[in-house]
Write an enzyme that holds these catalytic residues in place. Structure first.
Site, PDB file in Angstrom:
ATOM      1  N   GLU A  94       0.816  -1.202   0.000  1.00  0.00           N
ATOM      2  CA  GLU A  94       0.000   0.000   0.000  1.00  0.00           C
ATOM      3  C   GLU A  94       0.853   1.256   0.000  1.00  0.00           C
ATOM      4  O   GLU A  94       2.024   1.239   0.386  1.00  0.00           O
ATOM      5  CB  GLU A  94      -0.929   0.007   1.206  1.00  0.00           C
ATOM      6  CG  GLU A  94      -0.251  -0.434   2.461  1.00  0.00           C
ATOM      7  CD  GLU A  94      -1.207  -0.515   3.639  1.00  0.00           C
ATOM      8  OE1 GLU A  94      -1.955  -1.494   3.725  1.00  0.00           O
ATOM      9  OE2 GLU A  94      -1.199   0.390   4.456  1.00  0.00           O
ATOM     10  N   CYS A 107       3.525   8.303   1.143  1.00  0.00           N
ATOM     11  CA  CYS A 107       4.220   7.310   1.955  1.00  0.00           C
ATOM     12  C   CYS A 107       4.194   6.005   1.163  1.00  0.00           C
ATOM     13  O   CYS A 107       3.121   5.511   0.821  1.00  0.00           O
ATOM     14  CB  CYS A 107       3.476   7.168   3.279  1.00  0.00           C
ATOM     15  SG  CYS A 107       4.136   5.852   4.311  1.00  0.00           S
ATOM     16  N   CYS A 114       7.643  -7.419   6.122  1.00  0.00           N
ATOM     17  CA  CYS A 114       8.869  -6.911   6.736  1.00  0.00           C
ATOM     18  C   CYS A 114       9.423  -7.983   7.660  1.00  0.00           C
ATOM     19  O   CYS A 114       8.662  -8.699   8.310  1.00  0.00           O
ATOM     20  CB  CYS A 114       8.570  -5.645   7.538  1.00  0.00           C
ATOM     21  SG  CYS A 114      10.036  -4.829   8.221  1.00  0.00           S
ATOM     22  N   CYS A 118       9.038  -5.832  14.613  1.00  0.00           N
ATOM     23  CA  CYS A 118       8.753  -4.916  15.719  1.00  0.00           C
ATOM     24  C   CYS A 118       7.327  -5.232  16.198  1.00  0.00           C
ATOM     25  O   CYS A 118       6.393  -5.234  15.398  1.00  0.00           O
ATOM     26  CB  CYS A 118       8.857  -3.468  15.251  1.00  0.00           C
ATOM     27  SG  CYS A 118      10.480  -3.082  14.531  1.00  0.00           S
ATOM     28  N   CYS A 121       4.088  -3.086  15.312  1.00  0.00           N
ATOM     29  CA  CYS A 121       3.861  -2.717  13.912  1.00  0.00           C
ATOM     30  C   CYS A 121       3.095  -3.821  13.186  1.00  0.00           C
ATOM     31  O   CYS A 121       3.473  -4.988  13.239  1.00  0.00           O
ATOM     32  CB  CYS A 121       5.203  -2.474  13.238  1.00  0.00           C
ATOM     33  SG  CYS A 121       5.062  -2.251  11.463  1.00  0.00           S
ATOM     34  N   CYS A 345      -0.093   3.034   8.591  1.00  0.00           N
ATOM     35  CA  CYS A 345       0.877   2.041   8.247  1.00  0.00           C
ATOM     36  C   CYS A 345       0.490   0.599   8.137  1.00  0.00           C
ATOM     37  O   CYS A 345       0.414  -0.113   9.123  1.00  0.00           O
ATOM     38  CB  CYS A 345       1.972   2.074   9.268  1.00  0.00           C
ATOM     39  SG  CYS A 345       3.082   3.286   8.828  1.00  0.00           S
TER      40      CYS A 345
END
Ligand code: SAH
Length: 383
Positions: A94, A107, A114, A118, A121, A345
């Protein structure tokens, strides 16, 4: 998974000419097509220096479809627009376009998923699917520039001014694609999109050797470091890569970056209620940053699906902010664009949910821009 056919921006000028020759057309058409691509001429009707009957052949030879729009969500009264893209192999990423009075920021994602893990996230929860290619990264920016130009965000035609690599993924874990992409964002038309280097922000968890490599590129892009805690004990729980590159090394690399590029480094700090928001931690952070070329961006945590963590209460955010301010550290609290659309995010990509590894849910991350937005990963998860 089959690679997509090479896109013209990933070819050298020589390779572009060869492809065009191979398609039976005069080689100088390659440079014309390249210029049209970077000049945002998305309608082949605008390619008036190329005979109409050659346009489709050229597009086929050099412009494979990289991003197909799966979903688009607009919020903040038309000022924020988030897009979920499907890539050639079904992977979803996205990007989020945000209009402000003085700038328009996109962004973008640099990886599908990923590997940094973390815990706060959303993107990290699904692991890494794959790296994006240089063309897939740049194409997100070009699509945003076209959307802004056409007045589809912010109510009137606008020029895209800022790019933040704060979408899905760790940019410096995909430096082989990201570094050439940075160049293509900054090089002037007809060799690139012609954005200002300082308005391009690379955000990292702190991959120290790559931070130095980024400085070596000689492009004065803005570096953002996702710190989130001043002490190794806590930071290692929030950003697992801290066990490999602890706070001291990450900050040393950041100061080296600032010295080499002349750019002030942005320190990202997501305020998580009762976890990293104590006044003592603000004092500790102020001590680490005193006298340095740094600016702190406080981000109220964007709550992700299934997480017990919450944003710090506003008064706690204010206290943290005040401690830094009193100690002379430049600090801003990011606004929360996109909260209404899980634009924070990685949340769109996560919603889209899935069957099979190709379409793994990645709900709930957050993306942000340099001064003010929380948006990452909300779209991927929704469907
Ligand atoms: N991997 C890079 C860039 C992508 S994330 C990095 O970590 O810097 C962009 C920013 O959003 C990072 O500062 C990240 O820590 C932050 N972020 C991720 N999830 C978040 C959440 N749920 N709430 C607030 N900020 C978040």
């Amino acid at each position: 998974m089959a690679k997509p056919p090479p896109h013209l921006i990933e070819l050298t000028p020589q390779q572009r000419r060869e492809r065009v020759l191979g398609a039976g057309l005069p080689e100088f058409r390659a440079a014309q097509l390249t210029r049209h691509w970077f000049a945002l001429h998305d309608d082949p009707g605008q390619w008036t220096d190329i005979p109409a009957d050659q346009r489709a052949v050229l597009a086929e030879a050099l412009l494979p479809e990289l991003l197909s729009e799966v979903r688009e969500v607009t919020t903040d009264e038309g000022m924020t627009r988030k897009t979920l893209w499907r890539l050639h192999d079904g992977v979803m990423v996205e990007s989020v376009l945000m209009a402000y009075p003085d700038r328009v920021t996109v962004c973008i994602s640099t990886q599908a998923g990923c590997a940094m893990d973390c815990p706060f996230c959303a993107t990290g929860q699904g692991g890494l699917q794959r790296n994006l290619s240089t063309a897939e990264i740049v194409a997100q920016v070009r699509a945003a520039a076209i959307t802004a130009r056409d007045g589809a965000v912010g109510g009137r035609p606008r020029r895209l001014s800022n790019v933040v690599l704060m979408g899905m993924g760790e940019p410096l874990a995909n430096a082989a694609a990201v570094f050439p992409a940075l160049r293509l964002l900054i090089d002037p038309v007809p060799h690139g999109l012609g954005l200002s280097a300082r308005k391009v922000t690379v955000s990292t968890v702190g991959v120290v050797p790559r931070m130095i490599a980024l400085a070596d590129l000689g492009l004065p892009v803005t570096l953002a470091v996702s710190l989130h805690a001043p002490d190794d004990e806590l930071r290692s729980t929030l950003v697992p890569l801290n066990r490999r590159y602890p706070v001291g090394e990450v900050l040393a690399a950041a100061w080296q970056y600032a010295a080499r590029t002349g750019r002030r480094v942005s320190i990202e700090y997501a305020l998580i209620g009762g976890v990293n928001d104590q006044a003592e931690r603000a004092e500790h952070l102020a001590g680490l940053l005193a006298g340095r070329s740094a600016h702190v961006n406080l981000i109220p945590l964007n709550t992700t699906a299934g997480s017990v963590w919450r944003a710090s209460p506003v008064r706690v955010q204010q206290r943290f902010c005040e401690v830094l301010r009193t100690r002379g550290i430049p600090v801003t609290v990011r606004d929360t664009r996109g909260a209404g659309i899980d634009g924070a995010c990685g949340q769109l990509a996560g919603q889209r949910a899935p069957r099979g590894s190709g379409e793994r849910a990645l709900a709930g991350q957050r993306r942000a821009d340099d001064e003010g937005v929380n948006v990452v990963g909300a779209l991927v998860g929704e469907h």
